[in-house]
Design a protein around this motif. Structure first.
Motif, PDB file in Angstrom:
ATOM      1  N   VAL A   4       0.962   4.179   1.474  1.00 49.59           N
ATOM      2  CA  VAL A   4       0.495   4.969   2.613  1.00 49.59           C
ATOM      3  C   VAL A   4       1.691   5.183   3.534  1.00 49.59           C
ATOM      4  O   VAL A   4       2.501   4.281   3.723  1.00 49.59           O
ATOM      5  CB  VAL A   4      -0.617   4.233   3.400  1.00 49.59           C
ATOM      6  N   ALA A  26      -2.168   9.142   2.269  1.00 53.24           N
ATOM      7  CA  ALA A  26      -2.349   8.190   1.172  1.00 53.24           C
ATOM      8  C   ALA A  26      -2.763   8.952  -0.076  1.00 53.24           C
ATOM      9  O   ALA A  26      -3.117  10.128  -0.014  1.00 53.24           O
ATOM     10  CB  ALA A  26      -3.416   7.157   1.542  1.00 53.24           C
ATOM     11  N   GLU A  53       0.841  -1.193   0.000  1.00 52.52           N
ATOM     12  CA  GLU A  53       0.000   0.000   0.000  1.00 52.52           C
ATOM     13  C   GLU A  53       0.881   1.250   0.000  1.00 52.52           C
ATOM     14  O   GLU A  53       1.878   1.309   0.701  1.00 52.52           O
ATOM     15  CB  GLU A  53      -0.915   0.023   1.240  1.00 52.52           C
ATOM     16  N   TYR A 109      -1.203   1.642   6.595  1.00 55.10           N
ATOM     17  CA  TYR A 109      -2.573   1.451   6.120  1.00 55.10           C
ATOM     18  C   TYR A 109      -3.506   1.126   7.286  1.00 55.10           C
ATOM     19  O   TYR A 109      -4.651   1.569   7.319  1.00 55.10           O
ATOM     20  CB  TYR A 109      -2.607   0.340   5.075  1.00 55.10           C
TER      21      TYR A 109
END
Length: 114
Positions: A39, A66, A37, A54
């Protein structure tokens, strides 16, 4: 030599490794997943990335960031607030004169998106 390719998407990224005489390999992260991810979170002075960050996105939305890849390399004339409004991310956007690009304000620091 070896070649690394990075696919940086809005929600996730993948990294590929190409070695001479070997097939293309998608690199796994520390969770043994091929997709990480995109993020990042800054909580109590600590930086978290990927799956760890995340998990904090819903619990600490003002400390987690994000969907910032559309801002990579963007200049000050880009309507960053409109881009972020579409993704519902509560980020404070700043312009870094030294780097000539957009960044985010994290507490009393300004971090560039790179």
């Amino acid at each position: 030599g070896n070649v690394i390719g990075i696919d940086l998407g809005t929600e996730a990224m993948k990294i590929a490794l190409v070695q001479p005489g070997a097939p293309l390999e998608i690199v796994t992260n520390h969770f043994s997943k091929r997709k990480t991810e995109t993020v990042v979170a800054f909580v109590r002075g600590e930086r978290f990335f990927g799956g760890d960050a995340y998990g904090m996105l819903s619990r600490k939305p003002t400390e987690s960031y994000a969907r910032f890849s559309p801002l990579l390399g963007a200049s000050s004339d880009v309507d960053a607030k409109a881009l972020l409004a579409k993704s519902y991310m509560p980020m404070k956007i700043v312009f870094n004169e030294t780097r000539g690009g957009l960044g985010i304000a994290v507490g009393d620091k300004e971090l560039t998106i790179e």
